[in-house]
Design an enzyme around this catalytic site. Sequence first.
Site, PDB file in Angstrom:
ATOM      1  N   CYS A 148       0.828  -1.210   0.000  1.00 42.75           N
ATOM      2  CA  CYS A 148       0.000   0.000   0.000  1.00 42.75           C
ATOM      3  C   CYS A 148       0.865   1.263   0.000  1.00 42.75           C
ATOM      4  CB  CYS A 148      -0.856   0.073   1.254  1.00 42.75           C
ATOM      5  SG  CYS A 148      -1.845  -1.358   1.566  1.00 42.75           S
ATOM      6  N   ARG A 192       4.913   0.101  -6.387  1.00 39.43           N
ATOM      7  CA  ARG A 192       5.007  -0.682  -5.156  1.00 39.43           C
ATOM      8  C   ARG A 192       4.102  -1.919  -5.214  1.00 39.43           C
ATOM      9  NH1 ARG A 192       6.642   2.740  -0.631  1.00 39.43           N
ATOM     10  NH2 ARG A 192       5.248   1.597   0.730  1.00 39.43           N
ATOM     11  N   TRP A 206      -2.903  -2.707  -1.300  1.00 41.36           N
ATOM     12  CA  TRP A 206      -2.447  -4.073  -1.561  1.00 41.36           C
ATOM     13  C   TRP A 206      -3.117  -4.886  -0.467  1.00 41.36           C
ATOM     14  CZ3 TRP A 206       0.656  -7.754   0.964  1.00 41.36           C
ATOM     15  CH2 TRP A 206       1.237  -8.736   0.149  1.00 41.36           C
ATOM     16  N   ASN A 266      -1.727   2.370   5.762  1.00 32.58           N
ATOM     17  CA  ASN A 266      -0.838   1.241   5.419  1.00 32.58           C
ATOM     18  C   ASN A 266      -0.574   0.495   6.692  1.00 32.58           C
ATOM     19  OD1 ASN A 266      -0.466   2.371   2.962  1.00 32.58           O
ATOM     20  ND2 ASN A 266       1.719   2.751   3.199  1.00 32.58           N
ATOM     21  N   GLY A 267      -0.456  -0.818   6.604  1.00 33.16           N
ATOM     22  CA  GLY A 267      -0.102  -1.591   7.792  1.00 33.16           C
ATOM     23  C   GLY A 267      -1.234  -2.509   8.188  1.00 33.16           C
ATOM     24  N   GLU A 314      19.293 -16.869  -6.750  1.00 37.21           N
ATOM     25  CA  GLU A 314      18.792 -15.562  -7.199  1.00 37.21           C
ATOM     26  C   GLU A 314      18.193 -15.668  -8.608  1.00 37.21           C
ATOM     27  OE1 GLU A 314      17.900 -12.863  -6.198  1.00 37.21           O
ATOM     28  OE2 GLU A 314      18.083 -11.399  -7.810  1.00 37.21           O
ATOM     29  N   LYS A 317      14.299 -14.716  -9.500  1.00 34.48           N
ATOM     30  CA  LYS A 317      13.891 -13.771 -10.558  1.00 34.48           C
ATOM     31  C   LYS A 317      12.892 -14.440 -11.502  1.00 34.48           C
ATOM     32  CE  LYS A 317      14.938 -10.642  -9.328  1.00 34.48           C
ATOM     33  NZ  LYS A 317      15.819 -10.368  -8.247  1.00 34.48           N
ATOM     34  N   GLU A 343       9.454 -14.904  -9.780  1.00 33.96           N
ATOM     35  CA  GLU A 343       8.819 -13.640  -9.432  1.00 33.96           C
ATOM     36  C   GLU A 343       8.132 -12.964 -10.618  1.00 33.96           C
ATOM     37  OE1 GLU A 343      11.816 -10.859  -8.187  1.00 33.96           O
ATOM     38  OE2 GLU A 343      10.390  -9.686  -7.023  1.00 33.96           O
ATOM     39  N   HIS A 349      20.119 -35.415  -3.840  1.00 39.71           N
ATOM     40  CA  HIS A 349      19.510 -35.718  -2.543  1.00 39.71           C
ATOM     41  C   HIS A 349      18.001 -35.505  -2.570  1.00 39.71           C
ATOM     42  CE1 HIS A 349      23.424 -36.399  -0.817  1.00 39.71           C
ATOM     43  NE2 HIS A 349      23.838 -35.253  -1.351  1.00 39.71           N
ATOM     44  N   LYS A 361       6.927  -3.901  -4.082  1.00 41.82           N
ATOM     45  CA  LYS A 361       8.330  -3.492  -4.061  1.00 41.82           C
ATOM     46  C   LYS A 361       8.853  -3.392  -2.639  1.00 41.82           C
ATOM     47  CE  LYS A 361      12.172  -2.112  -5.885  1.00 41.82           C
ATOM     48  NZ  LYS A 361      12.985  -3.206  -6.467  1.00 41.82           N
TER      49      LYS A 361
HETATM   50  O1  M6R Z   1      13.812  -3.848   0.170  1.00 42.71           O
HETATM   51  P1  M6R Z   1      14.445  -5.149   0.505  1.00 42.71           P
HETATM   52  O2  M6R Z   1      15.794  -5.332  -0.096  1.00 42.71           O
HETATM   53  O3  M6R Z   1      14.495  -5.405   1.994  1.00 42.71           O
HETATM   54  O4  M6R Z   1      13.500  -6.256  -0.115  1.00 42.71           O
HETATM   55  C1  M6R Z   1      13.698  -7.610   0.158  1.00 42.71           C
HETATM   56  C2  M6R Z   1      12.890  -8.481  -0.773  1.00 42.71           C
HETATM   57  O5  M6R Z   1      11.519  -8.232  -0.605  1.00 42.71           O
HETATM   58  C3  M6R Z   1      13.259  -8.245  -2.236  1.00 42.71           C
HETATM   59  O6  M6R Z   1      14.626  -8.420  -2.465  1.00 42.71           O
HETATM   60  C4  M6R Z   1      12.476  -9.206  -3.152  1.00 42.71           C
HETATM   61  O7  M6R Z   1      12.890 -10.510  -2.933  1.00 42.71           O
HETATM   62  C5  M6R Z   1      12.711  -8.777  -4.595  1.00 42.71           C
HETATM   63  N1  M6R Z   1      11.504  -8.252  -5.147  1.00 42.71           N
HETATM   64  C6  M6R Z   1      13.205  -9.865  -5.464  1.00 42.71           C
HETATM   65  O8  M6R Z   1      13.440  -9.400  -6.748  1.00 42.71           O
END
Ligand code: M6R
Length: 589
Positions: A2, A27, A74, A100-101, A466, A470, A473, A489, A584
């Site tokens: 949010c 966001r 959100w 927010n929250g 990583e 990606k 996501e 394993h 975000k």
């Molecule tokens: O703002 P931050 O680095 O703390 O965010 C952590 C994760 O939410 C963030 O890295 C998330 O995994 C990414 N969207 C991945 O691309």
Amino acid sequence: MCGVIGYVGDAEAAPIIVKALRNLEYRGYDSAGIATLAFGRVWAEKDIGKLDQVCQTHQLDSLPGSTGIGHVRWATHGEVTPVNAHPHFDCKREIAVAHNGIIENYQELRTRLEHNHLFVSQTDTEVIPHLLEEFVDAGASLEEAVLKTTKLLRGSYAIVAVSLKDPGKVVASRKDSPLVVGRNDGKNFVSSDVLAFLEQTNRVAYLEDGETVVLTKDIVFLDAEGRQLQKEFREVDWKCDEATRQGYEFFMMKEIMEEPHAIRCAAMQDKRLLLEMAIGILRSRQVVLTACGTSRYAALVGRYLFSRLGGKFCDVIMASEFQYFSDSIDRNTLVIAISQSGETADVIEGVKRARANGATIYSLVNTVGSTLARMSERVLYLNCGPEIGVAATKTFMSQLTLLYMLAFTMANQMDEGLAKILDICPKIEKCFSKNSKKIWGLAQRTKGSNDFYYIARGINFAIAAEGALKMKEISYVHAEGMPAGELKHGTLALIDKGTPVVVICPKDYTYEETIANAHETKARGAFLIGVSEAANPIFDDWIEVPSVEEIFQPLVTVVPLQLLAYYSAVARDRDPDKPRNLAKSVTVK
Ligand code: M6R
């Protein structure tokens, strides 16, 4: 997640608020709404869907008045429905609130209020305007009502509120959810994110937990008891054109292309600060790196670097699990928290508990003045400008750069380390030009695959993880990244004819063993995508990466994986900048 905005000024509020909401869109959100005050009434419109759509249907920017609030939601409590969108109102529709929250005790408050208040939504937020209503009806000003209401709330909140009885005023308050106040001649703002109003002003002040701000033509800060506070405004050095696509179709591609520049900016740190932090790390009895998502993978690379270059073992704990290790965190512990946003709720919570146990906190953060930065004894900033794509790309490279700089400084090789890192940048640039077309072809070719596996050993294990993150996501494809040795394993059972397996195997001491593991998947019919400086006949496709010193491999191997995820998303008609269900800045636990 949010986003909230509040505005009071000389100009019409609605267009300014809508623009602010547009700036907050990155966001992640599912509904939007605004409320303004004019001609003795609250004007409000809200709905589910994208902002453009809500604007078109409800003519958001034509609401009258020069005071108002806005929100992109959100969903957490209550489904994605128009009535659950913010703002929310009191019974008489004279008070409007965006939040927010999460209000943890909302059920209890709602049960208490329900006998004489009319609730229309399923949200936790709606208790707030009704509580405000009680206090305002008893004669309180809006700020007095906010101070009294916040004392009754448990959980996290960044609230912005307007009331008909206090025209020309926005009151905002926070706990465990960020709020930043912006000031420009004749225009005052409060928002969860400085990007909301950066075109209007870069002069900002941050609210701390328990603080409230009253925006009129002036700005007054109050503590939890209503006493006035003095706060300094400072300039944020982000430029608003950094938050535009500048000709790229998506922010994510622009941000990947900015990586060499981001590395150069991150590498330029204050030498004294680096030295102090490196000494702090070496002298601490135990060092814990904590972070979430991509930032955690940067931490995993960092752990390897600290051990390899600095001879210091440290642990990496996922921030959402960190609190469960409180028993062994004490004043001899140094916590290094890594967070692009500096607002991730899990990270903030872990750091709060560690601080309460006496630990020292260092952080690596992109957003200047963020909550994490303010909680830390020492901060290294990524300095790579705002990252708008939900997928972390350039900030990952900047985090790695800071970890390299710290590790080299621990080894008393700060200048050499700097020179070596800067040397990698042109190689990354070459990697883009050489591989982009090929990776696009690969994305097309694997378009029908719904499971990807990424394997690597040593320092590249975190890069395999990583790469998989990606892919999941932004392409909505199941992907797993793991140490190559772990495959047999369990996961090997999932490898079938045509399953794409990305093998990250630079020609180093891990090469032979990783290739042996790749053979095990090939024998089960895997489609092998090699990421290496050397071709190998078992690869079905080969992405060539530049040859670099072993410890620098993550900086070159991650690039094609980011591109593969990006092109796979585009090939599957997904929006890589705004993946479904994700945000975000993850400001709830
Ligand atoms: O703002 P931050 O680095 O703390 O965010 C952590 C994760 O939410 C963030 O890295 C998330 O995994 C990414 N969207 C991945 O691309």
